[in-house]
Design an enzyme around this catalytic site. Structure first.
Site, PDB file in Angstrom:
ATOM      1  CG  HIS B  12      -5.528  -4.613 -13.206  1.00 16.73           C
ATOM      2  ND1 HIS B  12      -6.552  -4.126 -13.855  1.00 16.73           N
ATOM      3  CD2 HIS B  12      -4.776  -3.713 -12.710  1.00 16.73           C
ATOM      4  CE1 HIS B  12      -6.586  -2.769 -13.470  1.00 16.73           C
ATOM      5  NE2 HIS B  12      -5.545  -2.494 -12.949  1.00 16.73           N
ATOM      6  CG  HIS B 193      -3.169  -0.968  -5.398  1.00 11.84           C
ATOM      7  ND1 HIS B 193      -4.574  -1.145  -5.557  1.00 11.84           N
ATOM      8  CD2 HIS B 193      -2.530  -0.643  -6.444  1.00 11.84           C
ATOM      9  CE1 HIS B 193      -4.836  -1.075  -6.848  1.00 11.84           C
ATOM     10  NE2 HIS B 193      -3.657  -0.730  -7.493  1.00 11.84           N
ATOM     11  CD  GLU B 240      -6.515  -0.238 -10.316  1.00 15.76           C
ATOM     12  OE1 GLU B 240      -5.476   0.418 -11.195  1.00 15.76           O
ATOM     13  OE2 GLU B 240      -6.420  -1.456 -10.023  1.00 15.76           O
TER      14      GLU B 240
HETATM   15 FE   LIG Z   1      -4.431  -1.102 -11.875  1.00 11.53          FE
END
Ligand SMILES: [Fe+3]
Ligand SMILES: [Fe+3]
Lengths: 129, 281, 281, 129
Positions: B12, B193, B240
């Protein structure tokens, strides 16, 4: 501050623990204030005056004025809060990330286009992997 | 009775939202990414879910450091779009389903989950970018949303196992909701990430693809994965991914993978996307 | 290592705070109530705990309906006194123990409790009246406090069993805190009372005394008590009693009752008070 | 609104469920505003004008103006929020509770001194106990 041997063993990474959240509380709350356009204008108009309204340490204040994101993180800043500063500056997340890793925006963008930074050697300081 | 029919996972990234909002989806940089969602857009137009239980994380938008809920569920009629520092995304407000949301929070708390009930909050790119990826740019979102916000900013997030168990509890709760609703559960965030510090830009294709594999083939490995492994292997913000396990838990034991996509990069991030069917034949 | 040495339960009626603050503790109405705390005041002056983990509920003071945490733990240096509509109580600010609190929230979340972390909040009579009952009117509170706020306002509160398990998890977490600290755990609220509607003023002596008994003699009965039984028997606001089970869980299996007191009325409420020793001989 | 057969079976009691919290959101948030002394002054100065700033239903607004606490509760109010109104009025919790139970303050106070309201017959409507 609580010791987390594993978390502190990751190269070039500062995990945002409860203790860092406590240290950086006012710095990060200042960042949240930049979610309002009128506050962004006030900050841009006179950064030092705007910052004076928040009980920041001198190290925190100087790091913000210098846009030294690695230092802000060392002083308890969290990247998602600090993102409000570079958004206010009109700087992209990729440019900000590049600056934190000591690369130019162009070199960093090329690295990302070629698959990003390899995890080799970036997993553990003590295990050298 | 309401039933959970399918699950979706997707990264996202804010830059994806900006590319959509600014009409840059056809550029050389972005076209390959959006192509990965073409199948899913057709699929969901046909599926027409009534409600999405959308598991995402707030990125210092609704929740400051004053109050940091581990699991928060939004019971409002409507959720405004957050201003993340560059004005709110030009997308429609998100319409809630307060009656289902109230049922979920009551059921989950009695089922031993320590839910934070939220009656008013703004939602950020963590929730709106997945909607844009699946639904494009409609005048109004064609689905109601029950936001489930998971803390992944201040360490520690809930464990992967706890997230998986929350998903299972959501499944139990939806099954006792009296109205006939087609409910999907989405898990967003990830894949690898890192957005801060000298290690920014870390991408781990091997880890990501094994994660995409094991969400259907070796769930036990993912359920027992410790936070330190996410942090070392997938980058500090890659944690996440625990939110995908809420989605997976909500689908029940047997799922059928319908679509899979993986792409690097979107700004600083690896993008992973799965569509899983939960319908028992 | 830190250790939990004792537990205290007490009701926390606002009128008790007002009686103390306005110098009315010796009146005919109030003297019998305060006499029930004389023993405890001497006891705690001798015990001198370093920290109280104080389990209480906020009464629409720090938490509005915007965000309602089931379990919230305060990690701030200091907690201001809330203005509940008639000015803040004239008592000292409550000094936190952020390092222990941070340790607790991290440990509890990894132990599958979905804690809401709070870095700034005001505290109301639910927290300050128990401090006043045990410590009187000092210039500064002689103890640091880790506030643990439990939602009992919006139904459903966490179950009694979940509260008990939180207490057990607090015990495990305190035992791994490296500094040598004498920690007490207090559970406040209750006993029977109803503050609203035609049934206001309900008091159930039989229920209350059985609850006081069974906290040491039949804990299984209390752990499995459903919310509806609290509501029917102890009044709608009597469900605050679930917070006593956090305290009880934190003391371990064997406890020694040191002091017990029961009194009706304090304004609309039955007052119950226990001191339990957790020291393993 | 979700049906809770057990909760609705308790005489003279309104359990504050998630659905009631949703119904009474703005009413209760108005009450929270009275935690600030300056807002209490504004409210006392012109109740209707102050209330107009909150998106209340007419039933909610009228109930506040009439200090009809049972009606406020029927409209989604919760007693701990509503307590900010009677605190602003200088009314004690005991007087407010008395009024909700249809008793005079004196009669209610005497009842409490004599051990409070008995639970007999107050547990369940359908079971008559
Ligand atoms: Fe995020
Ligand atoms: Fe209370």
């Amino acid at each position: 501050m609580k010791v987390h041997e594993d978390l502190d063993d990751i190269p070039g990474t500062t995990v945002f623990t409860a203790a860092r959240s406590h240290l950086g509380f006012h710095l990060n709350q200042f960042c949240m204030s930049l979610m309002k356009p009128e506050n962004r204008e006030r900050f841009k108009h006179d950064e030092a005056a705007y910052l004076a309204k928040w009980p920041l340490s001198e190290a925190q204040r100087n790091a913000v004025l210098a846009r030294d994101y690695n230092e802000m993180i060392a002083q308890g800043g969290n990247i998602y809060f600090l993102a409000k500063i570079f958004a206010t500056d009109g700087v992209s997340f990729q440019s900000a990330a590049a600056s934190m890793s000591g690369m130019t925006t162009e070199a960093y963008a090329q690295m990302m286009l070629h698959g990003g930074r390899s995890p080799e050697g970036q997993r553990s300081i003590r295990e050298g992997r | 009775m309401a039933r959970i029919t399918a699950g979706v996972t997707t990264s996202h990234v804010p830059a994806i939202g900006a590319a959509i909002d600014q009409g840059r989806t056809e550029t050389e940089y972005w076209a390959p990414l959006f192509a990965g969602y073409d199948w899913s857009k057709k699929w969901i137009a046909h599926e027409r879910p009534d409600v999405v239980v959308l598991v995402y994380n707030d990125h210092a938008s609704a929740f400051s450091l004053e109050v940091i809920p581990t699991f928060a569920i939004g019971c409002a009629d409507q959720f405004e779009i957050a201003d993340e520092g560059f004005g709110p995304r030009p997308v429609p407000p998100v319409i809630g389903h307060p009656d289902l949301a109230c049922h979920l929070v009551e059921s989950l708390i009695l089922d031993q989950f320590d839910i934070t009930v939220v009656n008013q909050m703004a939602v950020d790119h963590g929730l709106t970018v997945p909607l844009s990826l699946l639904f494009g740019q409609p005048d109004a979102w064609p689905v109601r949303v029950v936001p489930v916000a998971v803390n992944v900013i201040q360490f520690p997030p809930p464990t992967g196992e706890r997230c998986y168990q929350l998903g299972r509890a959501i499944r139990r709760a939806v099954a006792t909701y009296p109205e006939d609703l087609n409910v999907q559960v989405w898990g967003t965030g990830g894949m690898s990430h890192q957005l801060h510090g000298p290690r920014a830009g870390l991408i781990n294709r091997t880890f990501d693809n094994a994660y995409l594999d094991d969400l259907t083939s070796d769930l036990d490995r993912l359920r027992s994965m410790a936070h330190i492994e996410y942090l070392r292997e997938a980058g500090s913000e890659g944690i996440e991914l625990v939110m995908w396990l809420v989605m997976r838990g909500a689908l029940g034991d047997a799922v059928t993978p319908l679509h899979r996509f993986y792409h690097v990069p979107a700004s600083n991030t690896a993008v992973g996307h799965l569509v899983l069917d939960a319908t028992v034949s």
